[in-house]
Write an enzyme that holds these catalytic residues in place. Sequence first.
Site, PDB file in Angstrom:
ATOM      1  N   LEU A  36       5.153 -83.262 -35.606  1.00  0.00           N
ATOM      2  CA  LEU A  36       4.481 -81.971 -35.462  1.00  0.00           C
ATOM      3  C   LEU A  36       3.085 -82.103 -36.073  1.00  0.00           C
ATOM      4  O   LEU A  36       2.941 -82.294 -37.278  1.00  0.00           O
ATOM      5  CB  LEU A  36       5.300 -80.889 -36.181  1.00  0.00           C
ATOM      6  CG  LEU A  36       6.760 -80.788 -35.690  1.00  0.00           C
ATOM      7  CD1 LEU A  36       7.555 -79.830 -36.568  1.00  0.00           C
ATOM      8  CD2 LEU A  36       6.819 -80.352 -34.221  1.00  0.00           C
ATOM      9  N   GLY A  39      -1.184 -78.784 -37.467  1.00  0.00           N
ATOM     10  CA  GLY A  39      -1.774 -78.139 -38.642  1.00  0.00           C
ATOM     11  C   GLY A  39      -3.120 -78.706 -39.043  1.00  0.00           C
ATOM     12  O   GLY A  39      -3.400 -79.890 -38.871  1.00  0.00           O
ATOM     13  N   GLY A 145       3.732 -71.495 -34.012  1.00  0.00           N
ATOM     14  CA  GLY A 145       4.809 -72.115 -34.794  1.00  0.00           C
ATOM     15  C   GLY A 145       5.460 -73.261 -34.047  1.00  0.00           C
ATOM     16  O   GLY A 145       5.331 -73.398 -32.833  1.00  0.00           O
ATOM     17  N   HIS A 146       6.191 -74.104 -34.786  1.00  0.00           N
ATOM     18  CA  HIS A 146       6.730 -75.316 -34.138  1.00  0.00           C
ATOM     19  C   HIS A 146       7.958 -75.066 -33.272  1.00  0.00           C
ATOM     20  O   HIS A 146       8.419 -75.947 -32.562  1.00  0.00           O
ATOM     21  CB  HIS A 146       6.985 -76.447 -35.144  1.00  0.00           C
ATOM     22  CG  HIS A 146       7.573 -76.014 -36.453  1.00  0.00           C
ATOM     23  ND1 HIS A 146       8.729 -75.290 -36.548  1.00  0.00           N
ATOM     24  CD2 HIS A 146       7.151 -76.215 -37.721  1.00  0.00           C
ATOM     25  CE1 HIS A 146       9.002 -75.067 -37.829  1.00  0.00           C
ATOM     26  NE2 HIS A 146       8.058 -75.602 -38.565  1.00  0.00           N
ATOM     27  N   ASN A 174       7.809 -83.068 -39.551  1.00  0.00           N
ATOM     28  CA  ASN A 174       6.427 -82.716 -39.868  1.00  0.00           C
ATOM     29  C   ASN A 174       5.655 -83.985 -40.194  1.00  0.00           C
ATOM     30  O   ASN A 174       6.152 -84.830 -40.946  1.00  0.00           O
ATOM     31  CB  ASN A 174       6.382 -81.793 -41.093  1.00  0.00           C
ATOM     32  CG  ASN A 174       7.086 -80.482 -40.860  1.00  0.00           C
ATOM     33  OD1 ASN A 174       7.656 -80.255 -39.793  1.00  0.00           O
ATOM     34  ND2 ASN A 174       7.075 -79.605 -41.843  1.00  0.00           N
ATOM     35  N   ASP A 176       3.305 -84.352 -42.149  1.00  0.00           N
ATOM     36  CA  ASP A 176       2.952 -84.464 -43.573  1.00  0.00           C
ATOM     37  C   ASP A 176       4.175 -84.696 -44.472  1.00  0.00           C
ATOM     38  O   ASP A 176       4.061 -84.690 -45.691  1.00  0.00           O
ATOM     39  CB  ASP A 176       2.163 -83.231 -44.039  1.00  0.00           C
ATOM     40  CG  ASP A 176       2.973 -81.934 -43.975  1.00  0.00           C
ATOM     41  OD1 ASP A 176       4.180 -81.989 -43.689  1.00  0.00           O
ATOM     42  OD2 ASP A 176       2.383 -80.857 -44.206  1.00  0.00           O
ATOM     43  N   ASN A 253      13.374 -79.939 -42.140  1.00  0.00           N
ATOM     44  CA  ASN A 253      12.697 -79.955 -40.833  1.00  0.00           C
ATOM     45  C   ASN A 253      12.650 -81.356 -40.225  1.00  0.00           C
ATOM     46  O   ASN A 253      11.798 -81.656 -39.393  1.00  0.00           O
ATOM     47  CB  ASN A 253      11.291 -79.344 -40.889  1.00  0.00           C
ATOM     48  CG  ASN A 253      11.021 -78.443 -39.688  1.00  0.00           C
ATOM     49  OD1 ASN A 253      11.926 -77.780 -39.199  1.00  0.00           O
ATOM     50  ND2 ASN A 253       9.811 -78.431 -39.187  1.00  0.00           N
ATOM     51  N   LYS A 319       1.771 -80.854 -49.211  1.00  0.00           N
ATOM     52  CA  LYS A 319       1.197 -79.553 -48.842  1.00  0.00           C
ATOM     53  C   LYS A 319      -0.025 -79.244 -49.701  1.00  0.00           C
ATOM     54  O   LYS A 319      -0.866 -78.449 -49.327  1.00  0.00           O
ATOM     55  CB  LYS A 319       2.225 -78.429 -49.038  1.00  0.00           C
ATOM     56  CG  LYS A 319       3.522 -78.624 -48.268  1.00  0.00           C
ATOM     57  CD  LYS A 319       3.324 -78.401 -46.786  1.00  0.00           C
ATOM     58  CE  LYS A 319       4.617 -78.552 -46.003  1.00  0.00           C
ATOM     59  NZ  LYS A 319       4.394 -78.751 -44.575  1.00  0.00           N
TER      60      LYS A 319
END
Length: 431
Positions: A36, A39, A145-146, A174, A176, A253, A319
């Site tokens: 994903l 962002g 959103g994902h 994700n 990250d 996730n 994050k």
Amino acid sequence: MARNKCVLIQPYEKIKARGLPDNISSVLNKLVVVKLNGGLGTSMGCKGPKSLIGVRNENTFLDLTVQQIEHLNKTYNTDVPLVLMNSFNTDEDTKKILQKYNHCRVKIYTFNQSRYPRINKESLLPVAKDVSYSGENTEAWYPPGHGDIYASFYNSGLLDTFIGEGKEYIFVSNIDNLGATVDLYILNHLMNPPNGKRCEFVMEVTNKTRADVKGGTLTQYEGKLRLVEIAQVPKAHVDEFKSVSKFKIFNTNNLWISLAAVKRLQEQNAIDMEIIVNAKTLDGGLNVIQLETAVGAAIKSFENSLGINVPRSRFLPVKTTSDLLLVMSNLYSLNAGSLTMSEKREFPTVPLVKLGSSFTKVQDYLRRFESIPDMLELDHLTVSGDVTFGKNVSLKGTVIIIANHGDRIDIPPGAVLENKIVSGNLRILDH
């Protein structure tokens, strides 16, 4: 005849104990890795895609991801492709950088998630004046959103392409989350289930710590697994939701999903995800509403879903710059794009690090460390105010450094701080 109650959340150890088959390469060849990548790095003061922030030895999130998959493909002589789900915010910059991987042994594909109009909170009308995405209209749009992955992946044509190539599962995570590497034991469990019945959806969950109180949790409802996110919890119950004793696990996730199932459900319009209402204030002060969905919320639409309680090492998100400090430090060693906790650390938990607002932006953070401190024996670090670190500083136990307003603290090169509180006038006190 009584049915055995199906265990909907399994411990990772049990799945790992089955070992790996001899034909692991043929199992790997059925996999597609999806990251994903929608962002931006704005929360860390960066412009452009978050995946292009340097996290370790000049390597970006994207570099590390490509290295991991290339290592898999070389080791097992396989062809695992990488797919990036971009947003309209990240697509152009990401595509520019992809050329540098032309000679890597990884096929890289991209597709875009949707672009939705933000809604004025007062009038409940779209903010956008027209469908263009330029000038003052830029702020009128958002990626929803994902959870949008199912429709966008299907519409991009990639889903059918991969099914046509004989691929069977996607591993979604994700970009990250540096702990989200391809796990061969989970993949083998999917492809060769012990009871002969394949799972269509696997969610990796891990045990909650105080740092994860906002993470979504898995619950069982009417015989199905469901994801409950903090945004869906009534205000009166938020503290209960955050309780580490009541809800012991949360969603990392990291998701493993059957391609055939996505196609079937998408064509039946049967993927049901709760809508998350996200209120935002735009730069000009306008209050807007964004309607979003989460990829994991679709778990209840799939057959034979499973949660796997994985080790904490599979969840290593970056994050904030506090997270960045951890992954840049000697707590982790880097091997073929994967970060693993250093064997020299005596206990496997990650230190709790809280860097103050002077460290929020990546460039400010980097300026404040001449070199990243030795953190192998650190339990807890809090830094607040105008603080800089010299070279080869060592932090152990609990270290609290607070420069009051107008003060500045320079930790000298080579300093060893063990269970210390350092405040305003640089007196070093034991506590």
